[in-house]
Design a protein around this motif. Structure first.
Motif, PDB file in Angstrom:
ATOM      1  N   UNK A 137      32.028 -20.794 -25.532  1.00 45.09           N
ATOM      2  CA  UNK A 137      31.073 -19.679 -25.575  1.00 45.09           C
ATOM      3  C   UNK A 137      31.059 -18.923 -24.245  1.00 45.09           C
ATOM      4  N   UNK A 138      31.130 -19.661 -23.148  1.00 45.84           N
ATOM      5  CA  UNK A 138      31.125 -19.015 -21.822  1.00 45.84           C
ATOM      6  C   UNK A 138      32.375 -18.149 -21.654  1.00 45.84           C
ATOM      7  N   UNK A 139      33.515 -18.685 -22.045  1.00 39.98           N
ATOM      8  CA  UNK A 139      34.766 -17.928 -21.882  1.00 39.98           C
ATOM      9  C   UNK A 139      34.764 -16.683 -22.770  1.00 39.98           C
ATOM     10  N   UNK A 140      34.315 -16.843 -24.005  1.00 39.77           N
ATOM     11  CA  UNK A 140      34.276 -15.676 -24.902  1.00 39.77           C
ATOM     12  C   UNK A 140      33.338 -14.597 -24.372  1.00 39.77           C
ATOM     13  N   UNK A 141      32.208 -15.032 -23.817  1.00 41.14           N
ATOM     14  CA  UNK A 141      31.270 -14.071 -23.232  1.00 41.14           C
ATOM     15  C   UNK A 141      31.933 -13.339 -22.069  1.00 41.14           C
ATOM     16  N   UNK A 142      32.692 -14.084 -21.255  1.00 46.63           N
ATOM     17  CA  UNK A 142      33.387 -13.493 -20.116  1.00 46.63           C
ATOM     18  C   UNK A 142      34.457 -12.511 -20.573  1.00 46.63           C
ATOM     19  N   UNK A 143      35.180 -12.884 -21.641  1.00 46.39           N
ATOM     20  CA  UNK A 143      36.262 -12.020 -22.122  1.00 46.39           C
ATOM     21  C   UNK A 143      35.738 -10.693 -22.673  1.00 46.39           C
ATOM     22  N   UNK A 144      34.496 -10.715 -23.189  1.00 48.17           N
ATOM     23  CA  UNK A 144      33.919  -9.459 -23.688  1.00 48.17           C
ATOM     24  C   UNK A 144      33.804  -8.435 -22.569  1.00 48.17           C
ATOM     25  N   UNK A 145      33.461  -8.933 -21.377  1.00 46.17           N
ATOM     26  CA  UNK A 145      33.229  -8.032 -20.250  1.00 46.17           C
ATOM     27  C   UNK A 145      34.491  -7.760 -19.451  1.00 46.17           C
ATOM     28  N   UNK A 146      35.398  -8.778 -19.387  1.00 46.20           N
ATOM     29  CA  UNK A 146      36.582  -8.603 -18.551  1.00 46.20           C
ATOM     30  C   UNK A 146      37.732  -9.456 -19.115  1.00 46.20           C
ATOM     31  N   UNK A 147      38.535  -8.887 -19.995  1.00 47.19           N
ATOM     32  CA  UNK A 147      39.662  -9.637 -20.576  1.00 47.19           C
ATOM     33  C   UNK A 147      40.648 -10.083 -19.497  1.00 47.19           C
ATOM     34  N   UNK A 148      41.008 -11.361 -19.511  1.00 46.57           N
ATOM     35  CA  UNK A 148      41.956 -11.908 -18.545  1.00 46.57           C
ATOM     36  C   UNK A 148      42.892 -12.878 -19.261  1.00 46.57           C
ATOM     37  N   UNK A 149      44.187 -12.803 -18.924  1.00 42.88           N
ATOM     38  CA  UNK A 149      45.177 -13.673 -19.562  1.00 42.88           C
ATOM     39  C   UNK A 149      44.834 -15.145 -19.325  1.00 42.88           C
ATOM     40  N   UNK A 150      44.439 -15.470 -18.074  1.00 48.01           N
ATOM     41  CA  UNK A 150      44.131 -16.857 -17.744  1.00 48.01           C
ATOM     42  C   UNK A 150      42.997 -17.405 -18.599  1.00 48.01           C
TER      43      UNK A 150
ATOM     44  N   UNK B 222      42.127 -16.358 -21.567  1.00 47.22           N
ATOM     45  CA  UNK B 222      42.592 -16.487 -22.961  1.00 47.22           C
ATOM     46  C   UNK B 222      43.358 -17.795 -23.136  1.00 47.22           C
ATOM     47  N   UNK B 223      44.222 -18.118 -22.159  1.00 45.48           N
ATOM     48  CA  UNK B 223      44.971 -19.383 -22.238  1.00 45.48           C
ATOM     49  C   UNK B 223      44.020 -20.578 -22.185  1.00 45.48           C
ATOM     50  N   UNK B 224      43.008 -20.469 -21.329  1.00 49.66           N
ATOM     51  CA  UNK B 224      42.024 -21.550 -21.207  1.00 49.66           C
ATOM     52  C   UNK B 224      41.259 -21.727 -22.517  1.00 49.66           C
ATOM     53  N   UNK B 225      40.938 -20.603 -23.144  1.00 54.95           N
ATOM     54  CA  UNK B 225      40.238 -20.653 -24.425  1.00 54.95           C
ATOM     55  C   UNK B 225      41.105 -21.335 -25.486  1.00 54.95           C
ATOM     56  N   UNK B 226      42.372 -20.969 -25.539  1.00 52.43           N
ATOM     57  CA  UNK B 226      43.285 -21.593 -26.516  1.00 52.43           C
ATOM     58  C   UNK B 226      43.379 -23.099 -26.291  1.00 52.43           C
ATOM     59  N   UNK B 227      43.451 -23.508 -25.020  1.00 44.45           N
ATOM     60  CA  UNK B 227      43.557 -24.940 -24.710  1.00 44.45           C
ATOM     61  C   UNK B 227      42.315 -25.698 -25.176  1.00 44.45           C
ATOM     62  N   UNK B 228      41.147 -25.103 -24.969  1.00 47.72           N
ATOM     63  CA  UNK B 228      39.911 -25.769 -25.380  1.00 47.72           C
ATOM     64  C   UNK B 228      39.781 -25.825 -26.901  1.00 47.72           C
ATOM     65  N   UNK B 229      40.220 -24.774 -27.575  1.00 48.07           N
ATOM     66  CA  UNK B 229      40.185 -24.781 -29.038  1.00 48.07           C
ATOM     67  C   UNK B 229      41.114 -25.866 -29.587  1.00 48.07           C
ATOM     68  N   UNK B 230      42.290 -26.001 -28.970  1.00 45.69           N
ATOM     69  CA  UNK B 230      43.215 -27.064 -29.389  1.00 45.69           C
ATOM     70  C   UNK B 230      42.599 -28.442 -29.158  1.00 45.69           C
ATOM     71  N   UNK B 231      41.978 -28.597 -27.977  1.00 40.78           N
ATOM     72  CA  UNK B 231      41.354 -29.884 -27.656  1.00 40.78           C
ATOM     73  C   UNK B 231      40.258 -30.208 -28.660  1.00 40.78           C
ATOM     74  N   UNK B 232      39.468 -29.202 -29.013  1.00 43.08           N
ATOM     75  CA  UNK B 232      38.381 -29.430 -29.971  1.00 43.08           C
ATOM     76  C   UNK B 232      38.923 -29.889 -31.315  1.00 43.08           C
ATOM     77  N   UNK B 233      39.964 -29.209 -31.763  1.00 40.49           N
ATOM     78  CA  UNK B 233      40.553 -29.562 -33.051  1.00 40.49           C
ATOM     79  C   UNK B 233      41.064 -31.004 -33.042  1.00 40.49           C
ATOM     80  N   UNK B 234      41.718 -31.405 -31.958  1.00 40.06           N
ATOM     81  CA  UNK B 234      42.277 -32.762 -31.888  1.00 40.06           C
ATOM     82  C   UNK B 234      41.166 -33.820 -31.788  1.00 40.06           C
TER      83      UNK B 234
END
Length: 273
Positions: free
Chosen positions: A230-243, A245-257
């Motif tokens: 939630x924190x990363x998504x909130x941050x991306x709304x205001x300032x999109x950053x590649x880093x 986005x990658x961090x978000x993907x990693x956490x989503x993968x971790x959650x799924x596993x």
């Protein structure tokens, strides 16, 4: 469904089902979205409710739904009924493998006038053969405007508290209601948010300390990850950053596993270090 807070798009979907209820439906969404409240609303006050149980036989979201429970349900559902009968299986993904096999038989031989409403925060843990036989509805988070209206409606006027509730709830109505009415729970969630911020941006030592702190509790670990997401998504709304986005993907993968019972320590470590 006026007494529930539901995203407008989800409301349209559910209203369509009120007119033509499928034999089996599964409601999925993030923890705190209010799946059980929706299921009860759809099934009515007479709906039979099945929930996971722990070793003591107490209702427990971390428990399981055994094959014996589903076999009893099979026998119960064979009785004749002249009116619609609704059966809610809350946290259906907590059915054991054997229970899922037994439930599949119910789906293959559906009793007349009987409708199943399943809820799940981890649909991927259900057998593909079950998923393919149920109508799947993903419940969307409510809008910022709906959240503000709810907070105003319960008389919270302090702007700081309103902003905190808005952020902590992240569009999850059941979570919002609990945060607003339970000060102890609010304080607990605020601490998890602080930990989530360190999990994202802390030093290596701080991240390891947090991973160690949460390693014994899978549910709290998932809440920690959801907060970080939630924190990363909130941050991306205001300032999109590649880093980010990658961090978000990693956490989503971790959650799924982790929802698939893989190691919380290993998955969190891989995600943030």
């Amino acid at each position: 469904m006026s007494q529930l807070i539901i995203h407008p798009a989800t409301m349209l979907q559910l209203r369509a089902f009120e007119k033509n209820m499928p034999q089996s439906i599964i409601l999925s969404g993030t923890s705190g979205i209010g799946l059980l409240a929706l299921a009860k609303h759809m099934g009515g006050s007479q709906a039979l409710l099945i929930r996971p149980l722990n070793a003591k036989g107490e209702e427990d979201t971390a428990g399981t739904i055994s094959i014996e429970v589903i076999r009893r349900l099979y026998d119960q559902s064979r009785t004749k009924t002249l009116s619609k009968r609704f059966i809610i299986i809350d946290d259906a993904d907590r059915m054991s493998h054997g229970a899922q096999g037994a439930f599949l038989k119910l789906l293959e031989e559906p009793p007349a006038m009987t409708h199943f409403i399943l809820t799940s925060h981890a649909v991927g843990n259900l057998l593909p053969t079950i998923r393919s036989r149920v109508q799947h509805v993903v419940i969307q988070p409510i809008t910022d405007e709906q959240t503000s209206e709810f907070i105003d409606g319960i008389g919270i006027n302090n702007e700081t508290k309103k902003n905190q509730l808005q952020f902590l709830a992240s569009g999850l109505p059941a979570e919002l209601s609990r945060l607003a009415r339970n000060t102890e729970y609010f304080a607990s969630r605020a601490r998890i948010i602080t930990d989530a911020r360190q999990l994202i941006a802390g030093t290596g030592y701080q991240k390891l300390r947090i991973i160690h702190t949460y390693k014994q509790n899978r549910d709290d670990t998932l809440t920690l990850i959801d907060s970080a997401i939630a924190i990363i998504r909130h941050s991306l709304k205001n300032k999109p950053q590649i880093g980010a986005i990658k961090q978000l993907d990693s956490l989503l993968d971790a959650r799924e596993r982790i929802t698939r019972n893989q190691s919380t320590v290993l998955q969190l470590t891989k995600a943030v270090l």
